[in-house]
Write an enzyme that holds these catalytic residues in place. Sequence first.
Site, PDB file in Angstrom:
ATOM      1  N   LYS A 143     -19.763 -14.747   0.455  1.00 29.70           N
ATOM      2  CA  LYS A 143     -21.169 -14.356   0.575  1.00 29.70           C
ATOM      3  C   LYS A 143     -21.818 -13.864  -0.704  1.00 29.70           C
ATOM      4  O   LYS A 143     -21.262 -13.015  -1.405  1.00 29.70           O
ATOM      5  CB  LYS A 143     -21.254 -13.211   1.586  1.00 29.70           C
ATOM      6  N   ARG A 168       0.823  -1.217   0.000  1.00 32.74           N
ATOM      7  CA  ARG A 168       0.000   0.000   0.000  1.00 32.74           C
ATOM      8  C   ARG A 168       0.857   1.267   0.000  1.00 32.74           C
ATOM      9  O   ARG A 168       0.461   2.282  -0.576  1.00 32.74           O
ATOM     10  CB  ARG A 168      -0.914   0.008   1.220  1.00 32.74           C
ATOM     11  N   GLY A 219     -13.320  -2.993  -1.049  1.00 29.73           N
ATOM     12  CA  GLY A 219     -14.661  -2.412  -0.925  1.00 29.73           C
ATOM     13  C   GLY A 219     -14.907  -1.346  -1.978  1.00 29.73           C
ATOM     14  O   GLY A 219     -15.981  -1.299  -2.601  1.00 29.73           O
ATOM     15  N   GLY A 231      -8.905  -6.657  -2.094  1.00 27.33           N
ATOM     16  CA  GLY A 231      -9.289  -7.560  -1.014  1.00 27.33           C
ATOM     17  C   GLY A 231      -8.677  -8.937  -1.158  1.00 27.33           C
ATOM     18  O   GLY A 231      -7.498  -9.085  -1.476  1.00 27.33           O
TER      19      GLY A 231
HETATM   20  P1  AMP Z   1     -15.389 -12.412   0.413  1.00 26.67           P
HETATM   21  O1  AMP Z   1     -14.859 -11.459   1.437  1.00 26.67           O
HETATM   22  O2  AMP Z   1     -16.864 -12.563   0.397  1.00 26.67           O
HETATM   23  O3  AMP Z   1     -14.773 -12.187  -0.959  1.00 26.67           O
HETATM   24  O4  AMP Z   1     -14.888 -13.839   0.908  1.00 26.67           O
HETATM   25  C1  AMP Z   1     -13.547 -14.215   0.938  1.00 26.67           C
HETATM   26  C2  AMP Z   1     -13.448 -15.442   1.777  1.00 26.67           C
HETATM   27  O5  AMP Z   1     -14.278 -16.444   1.259  1.00 26.67           O
HETATM   28  C3  AMP Z   1     -12.053 -16.040   1.825  1.00 26.67           C
HETATM   29  O6  AMP Z   1     -11.532 -15.850   3.107  1.00 26.67           O
HETATM   30  C4  AMP Z   1     -12.289 -17.532   1.531  1.00 26.67           C
HETATM   31  O7  AMP Z   1     -11.628 -18.371   2.436  1.00 26.67           O
HETATM   32  C5  AMP Z   1     -13.779 -17.669   1.692  1.00 26.67           C
HETATM   33  N1  AMP Z   1     -14.336 -18.777   0.887  1.00 26.67           N
HETATM   34  C6  AMP Z   1     -14.162 -18.989  -0.422  1.00 26.67           C
HETATM   35  N2  AMP Z   1     -14.799 -20.106  -0.806  1.00 26.67           N
HETATM   36  C7  AMP Z   1     -15.373 -20.630   0.286  1.00 26.67           C
HETATM   37  C8  AMP Z   1     -16.167 -21.802   0.534  1.00 26.67           C
HETATM   38  N3  AMP Z   1     -16.464 -22.643  -0.443  1.00 26.67           N
HETATM   39  N4  AMP Z   1     -16.607 -21.992   1.802  1.00 26.67           N
HETATM   40  C9  AMP Z   1     -16.296 -21.145   2.783  1.00 26.67           C
HETATM   41  N5  AMP Z   1     -15.563 -20.026   2.615  1.00 26.67           N
HETATM   42  C10 AMP Z   1     -15.105 -19.770   1.380  1.00 26.67           C
END
Ligand code: AMP
Length: 397
Positions: A197, A36, A376, A353
Amino acid sequence: MDLKTFTPADVAGKKVLVRVDFNVPIADSKVSDDTRILAHLPTLRALVDAGAKVALMSHLGRPKGEFNLKYTLEPVGRELEKLTGWRVKFIPDCVGDKVKSAVSDWKDNEILLLENVRFYPEEEKNDSGFAKKLAENFDVFVMDAFSASHRAHASTRAIAELLPSFSGALIKREISMLSAARDNPQKPFVLILGGAKVSDKIAVVENMLDKVDTILIGGGMAFTFIKAMGGHIGKSLCETEKLDFASQMLEKAKTLGVEMVLPTDAIAADEFKADSPYVAVPANSIPDDKMGLDIGPETAKTFSKVILDAKTVLWNGPMGVFEMPAFANGTEAIAKAMADATKAGALTVVGGGDSAAAVALFHCEDKVSHVSTGGGASLEFFEGKMLPGIEPYIINN
Ligand code: AMP
C-alpha cells in the site's frame, strides 16, 4: 538521540519488571520462531548479571481484552527456559493476588513470566489505574519492547510514570541504528519502499524526500505511481485516491533533485495465485487481464546497482509477493544487493515486518547492518514521529 539506560547499580537486588515483546508465533503449544525472544536476551542477561530479580510482561496476539488461553504466554516461558537454562516461573495473571504471592515467594535466580497483558481491556487504553496494578509489586521498570513502542499502552507508557524507569539494550540498539540511518546518513542515501500500500508509506516518503538521494519504489505500491505517470497497469494494485499524492511526490522529487526510480519491467500474472501463469512485461504496459506481482529482472538489476553504489540504505516493504516463489525473485535480488552493499561498507537497515521476514527467507539477516524487530515502530520512527514507549527515556534529541 541518547537514551536513559540502567547501570548495574540501578537494578542490583531490585525487583525489576521488564516489558518485552514475546508476541511470537505458536503452533501446537510450541514457539515456532524464537527470533523475538532471542532479541531480548542481552537486556535480560545484563539484568541477571547485575543481580536483579527479573519479571517479564508481554502481549501475545489480539485477545481483545479477555482471558483466552489461545493467547497464553505459558509456552513462551518454556521456550525461554530452554534457550537460557534459567528457571522460568509462569504466573497465570499479570496483576492481582497471583502476582503478589509469586513475588513474595520469589527464589533467587528465578525469572517470573506474567500472563498476557492484553487479557485486560485497560492495557490498550493506557489506563493509569491498570498500570498501577502492574507496577505495584516491583521497584524498577525496564522498557525493552521496541516493536510495541509506537503504542501508548499501560505496559509500554503509563507504567513509566510510576516506577524508576529505564530503556533496555534492545531499544538502545534499535534507536542507535535507525537514527544513524535516518538522521546522519552517509551519502549516497537510498530509500527502498515496497509492499502493498502507498497509504502506509505516505508519511515516510514525505518525511524522507528531502533527506535521500534516491528512492526506489517496488511492490504493489509502485503501480499507483506508474499509473499517475500515465502507464497502463492492468489489474495491478492501485490506490486511486492516492494518484494525486503520487504525482505530487514525483514532481517534488524532481524539484529537490531526488531520483525517484520506478520499475521498468514487471512480472505479470493472470491471477493472484502461486501457480498462476506469468510473463515479464514493461511495467507501464501491463495487459488488461494481468496483474504485476513482482518487479522484473531488468528492474532488479537497476535497483541492485543503485544499492551497491550507496553508503546508506533503508529498506521497507517487499518488491513483490515474495510469499509465492514465482514472485519472490525481485525481493531476493534486493536482499542480496543489501548484503553485498553491507560487505562493501554501507550501512544497511531493514525496517521490520515483511521486509524482515524476506531477508530471513533469503538468509541475509546476518549480512545486513541491522534488521529492526519492529515493523510499525520503525516505520513511525522513519516518519519522524515520537514513539510514546521511548519518549520517557530520551535524554537529548
Ligand atoms: P506492506 O505490509 O504494505 O509492506 O505489504 C506487504 C505485502 O505486500 C506482502 O505480503 C506482499 O505479498 C505484498 N505485495 C508486494 N508486492 C505486491 C504486488 N505487486 N501486488 C500485490 N501484493 C504485493
